[in-house]
Design an enzyme around this catalytic site. Sequence first.
Site, PDB file in Angstrom:
ATOM      1  N   ARG A 118      55.111  41.478 -46.242  1.00 52.39           N
ATOM      2  CA  ARG A 118      54.095  42.135 -45.385  1.00 52.39           C
ATOM      3  C   ARG A 118      52.659  41.807 -45.798  1.00 52.39           C
ATOM      4  NH1 ARG A 118      57.791  46.553 -45.905  1.00 52.39           N
ATOM      5  NH2 ARG A 118      59.069  46.684 -44.019  1.00 52.39           N
ATOM      6  N   LYS A 140      41.861  32.813 -40.173  1.00 49.96           N
ATOM      7  CA  LYS A 140      42.782  32.467 -39.079  1.00 49.96           C
ATOM      8  C   LYS A 140      43.916  31.654 -39.678  1.00 49.96           C
ATOM      9  CE  LYS A 140      39.877  32.382 -34.956  1.00 49.96           C
ATOM     10  NZ  LYS A 140      39.297  31.529 -33.903  1.00 49.96           N
ATOM     11  N   GLU A 182      32.652  18.583 -37.680  1.00 48.26           N
ATOM     12  CA  GLU A 182      32.669  20.043 -37.870  1.00 48.26           C
ATOM     13  C   GLU A 182      31.482  20.481 -38.726  1.00 48.26           C
ATOM     14  OE1 GLU A 182      34.390  22.254 -36.409  1.00 48.26           O
ATOM     15  OE2 GLU A 182      36.299  21.408 -35.778  1.00 48.26           O
ATOM     16  N   LYS A 225      29.274  29.957 -41.428  1.00 45.64           N
ATOM     17  CA  LYS A 225      30.594  30.463 -41.029  1.00 45.64           C
ATOM     18  C   LYS A 225      30.848  31.832 -41.657  1.00 45.64           C
ATOM     19  CE  LYS A 225      35.225  29.953 -39.874  1.00 45.64           C
ATOM     20  NZ  LYS A 225      36.344  29.127 -39.501  1.00 45.64           N
ATOM     21  N   GLU A 235      36.913  37.908 -33.562  1.00 48.59           N
ATOM     22  CA  GLU A 235      36.454  37.294 -32.311  1.00 48.59           C
ATOM     23  C   GLU A 235      36.433  38.298 -31.165  1.00 48.59           C
ATOM     24  OE1 GLU A 235      37.911  33.270 -32.428  1.00 48.59           O
ATOM     25  OE2 GLU A 235      37.473  33.025 -30.305  1.00 48.59           O
ATOM     26  N   ARG A 240      31.745  34.974 -32.775  1.00 45.27           N
ATOM     27  CA  ARG A 240      32.641  33.964 -33.362  1.00 45.27           C
ATOM     28  C   ARG A 240      32.934  32.845 -32.363  1.00 45.27           C
ATOM     29  NH1 ARG A 240      37.365  34.910 -37.946  1.00 45.27           N
ATOM     30  NH2 ARG A 240      37.806  32.707 -38.158  1.00 45.27           N
ATOM     31  N   ASN A 244      33.027  27.749 -31.562  1.00 44.66           N
ATOM     32  CA  ASN A 244      33.768  26.837 -30.692  1.00 44.66           C
ATOM     33  C   ASN A 244      32.852  25.863 -29.968  1.00 44.66           C
ATOM     34  OD1 ASN A 244      36.258  27.836 -31.317  1.00 44.66           O
ATOM     35  ND2 ASN A 244      36.219  29.387 -29.693  1.00 44.66           N
ATOM     36  N   HIS A 247      34.208  22.727 -28.549  1.00 40.70           N
ATOM     37  CA  HIS A 247      35.658  22.772 -28.688  1.00 40.70           C
ATOM     38  C   HIS A 247      36.420  22.922 -27.376  1.00 40.70           C
ATOM     39  CE1 HIS A 247      34.810  22.834 -32.891  1.00 40.70           C
ATOM     40  NE2 HIS A 247      36.079  22.953 -33.222  1.00 40.70           N
ATOM     41  N   HIS A 251      39.408  20.423 -27.135  1.00 39.91           N
ATOM     42  CA  HIS A 251      40.827  20.773 -26.991  1.00 39.91           C
ATOM     43  C   HIS A 251      41.438  20.078 -25.775  1.00 39.91           C
ATOM     44  CE1 HIS A 251      40.009  24.640 -29.473  1.00 39.91           C
ATOM     45  NE2 HIS A 251      40.367  23.640 -30.244  1.00 39.91           N
ATOM     46  N   HIS A 264      41.130  15.715 -34.535  1.00 45.84           N
ATOM     47  CA  HIS A 264      40.441  16.891 -34.011  1.00 45.84           C
ATOM     48  C   HIS A 264      38.915  16.713 -34.099  1.00 45.84           C
ATOM     49  CE1 HIS A 264      39.600  21.045 -33.068  1.00 45.84           C
ATOM     50  NE2 HIS A 264      38.917  21.174 -34.195  1.00 45.84           N
TER      51      HIS A 264
HETATM   52  N1  LIG Z   1      42.201  28.299 -39.435  1.00 50.41           N
HETATM   53  C1  LIG Z   1      41.118  27.842 -38.853  1.00 50.41           C
HETATM   54  O1  LIG Z   1      40.123  28.559 -38.679  1.00 50.41           O
HETATM   55  C2  LIG Z   1      41.072  26.405 -38.434  1.00 50.41           C
HETATM   56  C3  LIG Z   1      39.868  25.828 -38.034  1.00 50.41           C
HETATM   57  C4  LIG Z   1      39.858  24.475 -37.704  1.00 50.41           C
HETATM   58  C5  LIG Z   1      41.026  23.732 -37.764  1.00 50.41           C
HETATM   59  N2  LIG Z   1      42.174  24.332 -38.149  1.00 50.41           N
HETATM   60  C6  LIG Z   1      43.418  23.549 -38.261  1.00 50.41           C
HETATM   61  O2  LIG Z   1      43.231  22.571 -39.254  1.00 50.41           O
HETATM   62  C7  LIG Z   1      44.136  21.484 -39.008  1.00 50.41           C
HETATM   63  C8  LIG Z   1      43.408  20.185 -39.229  1.00 50.41           C
HETATM   64  O3  LIG Z   1      42.976  20.157 -40.558  1.00 50.41           O
HETATM   65  P1  LIG Z   1      42.540  18.787 -41.280  1.00 50.41           P
HETATM   66  O4  LIG Z   1      41.616  18.045 -40.414  1.00 50.41           O
HETATM   67  O5  LIG Z   1      42.130  19.157 -42.640  1.00 50.41           O
HETATM   68  O6  LIG Z   1      43.887  17.927 -41.261  1.00 50.41           O
HETATM   69  P2  LIG Z   1      45.118  17.803 -42.290  1.00 50.41           P
HETATM   70  O7  LIG Z   1      45.334  19.038 -43.030  1.00 50.41           O
HETATM   71  O8  LIG Z   1      46.241  17.244 -41.496  1.00 50.41           O
HETATM   72  O9  LIG Z   1      44.595  16.681 -43.308  1.00 50.41           O
HETATM   73  C9  LIG Z   1      44.340  15.386 -42.831  1.00 50.41           C
HETATM   74  C10 LIG Z   1      45.054  14.319 -43.667  1.00 50.41           C
HETATM   75  O10 LIG Z   1      44.347  14.139 -44.896  1.00 50.41           O
HETATM   76  C11 LIG Z   1      45.240  14.274 -46.001  1.00 50.41           C
HETATM   77  N3  LIG Z   1      44.440  14.801 -47.090  1.00 50.41           N
HETATM   78  C12 LIG Z   1      43.972  16.059 -47.247  1.00 50.41           C
HETATM   79  N4  LIG Z   1      43.153  16.128 -48.290  1.00 50.41           N
HETATM   80  C13 LIG Z   1      43.115  14.889 -48.838  1.00 50.41           C
HETATM   81  C14 LIG Z   1      42.430  14.339 -49.945  1.00 50.41           C
HETATM   82  N5  LIG Z   1      41.570  15.045 -50.678  1.00 50.41           N
HETATM   83  N6  LIG Z   1      42.644  13.035 -50.232  1.00 50.41           N
HETATM   84  C15 LIG Z   1      43.472  12.280 -49.458  1.00 50.41           C
HETATM   85  N7  LIG Z   1      44.126  12.743 -48.387  1.00 50.41           N
HETATM   86  C16 LIG Z   1      43.947  14.043 -48.084  1.00 50.41           C
HETATM   87  C17 LIG Z   1      46.313  15.182 -45.489  1.00 50.41           C
HETATM   88  O11 LIG Z   1      47.497  15.055 -46.260  1.00 50.41           O
HETATM   89  C18 LIG Z   1      46.472  14.686 -44.066  1.00 50.41           C
HETATM   90  O12 LIG Z   1      47.255  13.530 -44.028  1.00 50.41           O
HETATM   91  C19 LIG Z   1      44.651  21.688 -37.595  1.00 50.41           C
HETATM   92  O13 LIG Z   1      45.983  22.121 -37.663  1.00 50.41           O
HETATM   93  C20 LIG Z   1      43.768  22.790 -37.029  1.00 50.41           C
HETATM   94  O14 LIG Z   1      44.452  23.577 -36.090  1.00 50.41           O
HETATM   95  C21 LIG Z   1      42.222  25.642 -38.492  1.00 50.41           C
END
Ligand SMILES: NC(=O)c1ccc[n+]([C@@H]2O[C@H](COP(=O)([O-])OP(=O)(O)OC[C@H]3O[C@@H](n4cnc5c(N)ncnc54)[C@H](O)[C@@H]3O)[C@@H](O)[C@H]2O)c1
Length: 361
Positions: A118, A140, A182, A225, A235, A240, A244, A247, A251, A264
Amino acid sequence: MEITVTLGARSYPIVLGSGIAAALPARLRTDFPNSMFGLVTNTTLSALYTPLIARWADELDLTIHCMPDGELYKTVETWSAIFDTFIPAKLERSSVIIALGGGVVGDVAGFAAATYMRGIACVQVPTTLLAMVDSSVGGKTAVDHPAGKNLIGAFHQPTLVWIDTAFLDTLPEREYAAGCAELIKYAFIGGPELFDYFAHHGPTLLTHRRKDLLPDAIFRAASVKAGVVARDETETRGERALLNFGHTFAHALEKYFGFGKLLHGEAVWLGMRCAVELGKLLTAIPEETLPHYETMLHIFPRPELDMVPDPADIIEAMRFDKKVSAGTLNIVVPAAPGFSIVKQGVPEETVKAAIAAGLNS
Ligand SMILES: NC(=O)c1ccc[n+]([C@@H]2O[C@H](COP(=O)([O-])OP(=O)(O)OC[C@H]3O[C@@H](n4cnc5c(N)ncnc54)[C@H](O)[C@@H]3O)[C@@H](O)[C@H]2O)c1
């Protein structure tokens, strides 16, 4: 450097620096003196950072769970497999989950922390630029469903965010550039000083990964942020939604091209161009500040697209996301350098024109 996300009893620090990963166990032993720890990371990071993880394991009572790499694995099955490791290891309510990775690991591990017994504490250790400035802060957490991204999840704030910019040394170039989108996004919502800061330093940050500048740039973005999350955690107050910026377009572009083709951050970069074009069309942007926006938007190399989509198809993708109703949209547009607003009821035809201009400029 330290920032606090102010949320009453659930307030938490974001600690930021270069080369601070090795110091994490000492901090955790102070913050959680008698706790067991569960580390969630992925196959790529566990291979790249084997000595660091081994050192953490020496210093903490640590159970390691390694998930497969990629958005494709941001699933209920991957989330559930975390419990198959942590339940036999007898992690308990006082235990702490550490998420070491990009946004995918952070979202899945965060959701595991939100739901294990939980809800237990979660420490986010972001390793991509996107995760440092966006996903690790704000609580999130989610996994994807075949019907759409992030459909299953929860708000669960971390207890600590530990940002070590040295992780960026191993991040592939394309991921770094995508994360920069970003980072620069905060220029449009973080006030005029931040706008000028990124207009000035953006090109250097993008092309040279300046080690001396990166902690400060990330600190500025994460501070924005943290403030937005503190004021509008779930949100519900509208603020918040400003995070976006770009975005709604992004999306739809991701959906159109198929997830995985366009990163992304690349979609966000194109989405921000469309948002600025929409700002111009709605005359939300004062004429005399337009050159500043042009400078900002030309910092990035244009992501390569196989073809430029028909704006009508992008509107269709938005419609599928229920973002279009009765032919109008609510959408974040720039209003002045450093400030954006949510514009209600924007006509579909105007959005189409902005997409055409944004994707072709
Ligand atoms: N929770 C939130 O508020 C929020 C906000 C924005 C995005 N997201 C989510 O984040 C995700 C995208 O995140 P991302 O862009 O970090 O992608 P990711 O986590 O897929 O990482 C991108 C790639 O880089 C590699 N990697 C990570 N760190 C590394 C490092 N230091 N050295 C070498 N390789 C490395 C990973 O293994 C992966 O292959 C999506 O699922 C999206 O929905 C969440």
